[in-house]
Design an enzyme around this catalytic site. Structure first.
Site, PDB file in Angstrom:
ATOM      1  N   ASP A  78      23.597  72.770 113.413  1.00 20.72           N
ATOM      2  CA  ASP A  78      24.540  71.692 113.690  1.00 20.72           C
ATOM      3  C   ASP A  78      25.637  71.765 112.635  1.00 20.72           C
ATOM      4  O   ASP A  78      25.468  71.347 111.495  1.00 20.72           O
ATOM      5  CB  ASP A  78      23.820  70.340 113.653  1.00 20.72           C
ATOM      6  CG  ASP A  78      24.776  69.177 113.920  1.00 20.72           C
ATOM      7  OD1 ASP A  78      25.988  69.426 114.083  1.00 20.72           O
ATOM      8  OD2 ASP A  78      24.303  68.025 113.962  1.00 20.72           O
ATOM      9  N   LYS A 103      34.360  67.097 114.689  1.00 18.62           N
ATOM     10  CA  LYS A 103      35.243  66.825 113.549  1.00 18.62           C
ATOM     11  C   LYS A 103      36.457  67.762 113.486  1.00 18.62           C
ATOM     12  O   LYS A 103      37.407  67.559 114.222  1.00 18.62           O
ATOM     13  CB  LYS A 103      34.427  66.796 112.258  1.00 18.62           C
ATOM     14  CG  LYS A 103      33.359  65.675 112.323  1.00 18.62           C
ATOM     15  CD  LYS A 103      32.685  65.318 111.035  1.00 18.62           C
ATOM     16  CE  LYS A 103      31.861  64.057 111.198  1.00 18.62           C
ATOM     17  NZ  LYS A 103      30.442  64.205 111.326  1.00 18.62           N
ATOM     18  N   TYR A 152      21.717  64.517 109.669  1.00 18.25           N
ATOM     19  CA  TYR A 152      22.194  63.611 110.711  1.00 18.25           C
ATOM     20  C   TYR A 152      22.740  64.443 111.858  1.00 18.25           C
ATOM     21  O   TYR A 152      23.462  65.414 111.639  1.00 18.25           O
ATOM     22  CB  TYR A 152      23.302  62.706 110.158  1.00 18.25           C
ATOM     23  CG  TYR A 152      23.926  61.797 111.206  1.00 18.25           C
ATOM     24  CD1 TYR A 152      23.198  60.749 111.772  1.00 18.25           C
ATOM     25  CD2 TYR A 152      25.241  61.988 111.628  1.00 18.25           C
ATOM     26  CE1 TYR A 152      23.773  59.917 112.728  1.00 18.25           C
ATOM     27  CE2 TYR A 152      25.826  61.153 112.578  1.00 18.25           C
ATOM     28  CZ  TYR A 152      25.085  60.127 113.130  1.00 18.25           C
ATOM     29  OH  TYR A 152      25.655  59.303 114.071  1.00 18.25           O
TER      30      TYR A 152
HETATM   31  C1  LIG Z   1      29.453  63.628 112.450  1.00 19.60           C
HETATM   32  C2  LIG Z   1      28.244  64.420 112.826  1.00 19.60           C
HETATM   33  C3  LIG Z   1      27.642  64.308 114.095  1.00 19.60           C
HETATM   34  C4  LIG Z   1      28.096  63.292 115.110  1.00 19.60           C
HETATM   35  O1  LIG Z   1      29.401  63.517 115.512  1.00 19.60           O
HETATM   36  P1  LIG Z   1      30.236  62.304 116.183  1.00 19.60           P
HETATM   37  O2  LIG Z   1      31.542  62.930 116.554  1.00 19.60           O
HETATM   38  O3  LIG Z   1      30.323  61.247 115.156  1.00 19.60           O
HETATM   39  O4  LIG Z   1      29.458  61.867 117.378  1.00 19.60           O
HETATM   40  C5  LIG Z   1      26.595  65.152 114.403  1.00 19.60           C
HETATM   41  N1  LIG Z   1      26.150  66.058 113.512  1.00 19.60           N
HETATM   42  C6  LIG Z   1      26.693  66.195 112.300  1.00 19.60           C
HETATM   43  C7  LIG Z   1      26.176  67.242 111.366  1.00 19.60           C
HETATM   44  C8  LIG Z   1      27.745  65.368 111.901  1.00 19.60           C
HETATM   45  O5  LIG Z   1      28.267  65.499 110.680  1.00 19.60           O
END
Ligand SMILES: *Cc1c(COP(=O)(O)O)cnc(C)c1O
Length: 430
Positions: free
Chosen positions: A239, A267, A144
């Site tokens: 990511d 995060k 994701y």
């Molecule tokens: C949570 C997450 C996102 C999106 O971040 P948001 O702050 O919710 O927009 C993108 N990539 C990864 C791997 C994530 O865990």
């Protein structure tokens, strides 16, 4: 447990927000019951509006690595907030957080702060396209990357084909620029580079995919992705929004000792405030405006209050033994529950790394691909979730989501949790 006030607030929220929530995963759609409305949180515990306490393993989906309302962060935020909340002009706070990160992180030379993980990833993809002059991107089924258009794409039919959009409102033309491949399969990646020679701007991957189960990849596979992108003048994006600063200060890049071209964060980096970031070599970052031609901007980017929270949190993470202590807690918790499941013959295991663990209703503890997860096991998760909630254990309301530990979780919390799991598993497998 009585949740009268939560249920009342939810009934009102449904009239205010689509599905009653401001982010879909907060809805209890895939489990039993209604969302729990939280009043407050201190340390490892959260309290709902009906005054029920829970030991929290959601931790705001990762950011809360020091526990809730950590006094050091709260004090830093109060100091910053007293001086004004946003200026749209630079502040020393931005320099301080950037310096703290760059001094302790060998994989990036320059960074840009944004306000969410989605924004970080969206910007990183644009940077990859701008830096290479190529269009297509490769992503993996089971990873994701936020909700930007070209990332809400599922695998199409057959391997190495174009993706199809996984959300209404995403034009197929956008989805056509995204190639979606299964994880842990080198051949399909090679084939994609053969098919779209000279037009793949980047591969984006969660090096430790933790948004669809916890699909721990082999170093050999990630090394291969590093190699094939380099050979094809394509960029590799890690990511690390979810595992950056969580599995270690240098995240998965540090764990696997792999230098990607661009890294994204979110995060944990904001200490519970809305912060995202992307970083790369100074050379790659020179493509970003105003230095270069890739435009990216943000009114609230580098917000001083959010930066202050990030600085306070990351300083704590840098203290010696911080990550080791977290990992020991994870081990203590999961190994005891797992031994019980083994003793009873329950089809239940954890997949885990550092302070992240995922509940798997399988004997297999080495699931590496999205299609390795049995969708029918989500019925079991739903029962386990509500039994745990009744016993004062809060985990995210989806069986595809991982759980997190914080430094605030005590041995008493863990023992209580182990007992709650044993009772809940007995009911589930009765
Ligand atoms: C949570 C997450 C996102 C999106 O971040 P948001 O702050 O919710 O927009 C993108 N990539 C990864 C791997 C994530 O865990």
């Amino acid at each position: 447990m009585n949740r009268t006030k939560s249920n009342e607030l939810y009934r009102k929220a449904v009239k205010l927000f689509p599905g009653g929530v401001n982010s879909p995963v907060r809805a209890f759609q895939s489990v039993q019951g209604n969302p729990v409305f939280i009043e407050k949180g201190y340390g490892s515990k959260i309290t709902d509006v009906d005054n029920n306490d829970y030991i929290d393993y959601c931790c705001s989906w990762g950011p809360i690595i020091l526990g809730h309302a950590n006094p050091i962060i709260v004090s830093a935020v109060k100091t910053a907030i007293d001086k004004g909340m946003s200026f749209g002009a630079p502040t020393a706070y931005e320099n301080e957080l950037a310096q703290l990160i760059l001094d302790n992180h060998s994989y990036i030379e320059k960074i840009r702060f944004v306000s969410s993980g989605t924004e970080a990833v969206m910007s990183a993809i644009r940077l990859a396209r701008g830096a290479t002059g190529k269009n297509k991107i490769i992503k993996f089924d089971g990873c994701y990357h936020g909700h930007a258009d070209h990332l809400l794409v599922n695998a199409g039919s057959g391997l190495a084909t174009f993706g199809t959009s996984s959300s209404a409102g995403v034009p197929e033309a956008f989805a056509n620029e995204t190639i979606v491949l299964p994880l842990n399969n080198k051949e399909v990646v090679k084939k994609a580079f053969d098919n779209y020679e000279n037009d793949i701007a980047c591969i984006i991957i969660e090096p430790l995919p933790a948004n669809n189960g916890l699909l721990i990849q082999d170093k050999d596979y990630l090394d291969f992705l590093r190699e094939i992108t380099a050979v094809n003048d394509s960029l590799l994006i890690f990511d690390e929004v979810i595992n950056g600063f969580r599995i270690g200060f240098e995240g998965a890049a540090g764990l696997y000792n792999i230098q990607p071209d661009i890294l994204t964060y979110g995060k944990i980096i904001g200490g519970g405030m809305p912060v995202g970031a992307y970083g790369a070599s100074a050379e790659i970052m020179s493509n970003i405006a105003p230095e270069g031609g890739v435009y990216q901007a943000g009114t609230l980017s580098g917000n001083p209050v959010a930066m202050a929270a990030g600085i306070a949190q990351l300083k704590e993470c840098l203290k010696s033994g911080f990550y080791e202590a977290l990992e020991e807690k994870t081990e203590y918790l999961t190994s005891r529950i797992e031994s019980y499941a083994i003793e009873k013959g329950y089809e239940f295991r954890f997949q885990k790394i550092a302070s992240i663990f995922w509940i798997s209703f399988s004997y297999n503890q080495d699931i590496k691909t999205a299609d390795g997860i049995d969708a029918s096991s989500m019925d079991k998760f739903s029962i386990l979730h509500s039994e745990l909630l009744e016993r004062g254990i809060y985990i995210g309301p989806s069986g595809y989501e991982v759980s997190f530990l914080s430094s605030a979780h005590s041995k008493g919390d863990l023992d209580h949790t182990i007992q709650a799991f044993k009772e809940s598993l007995d009911i589930l497998f009765a």
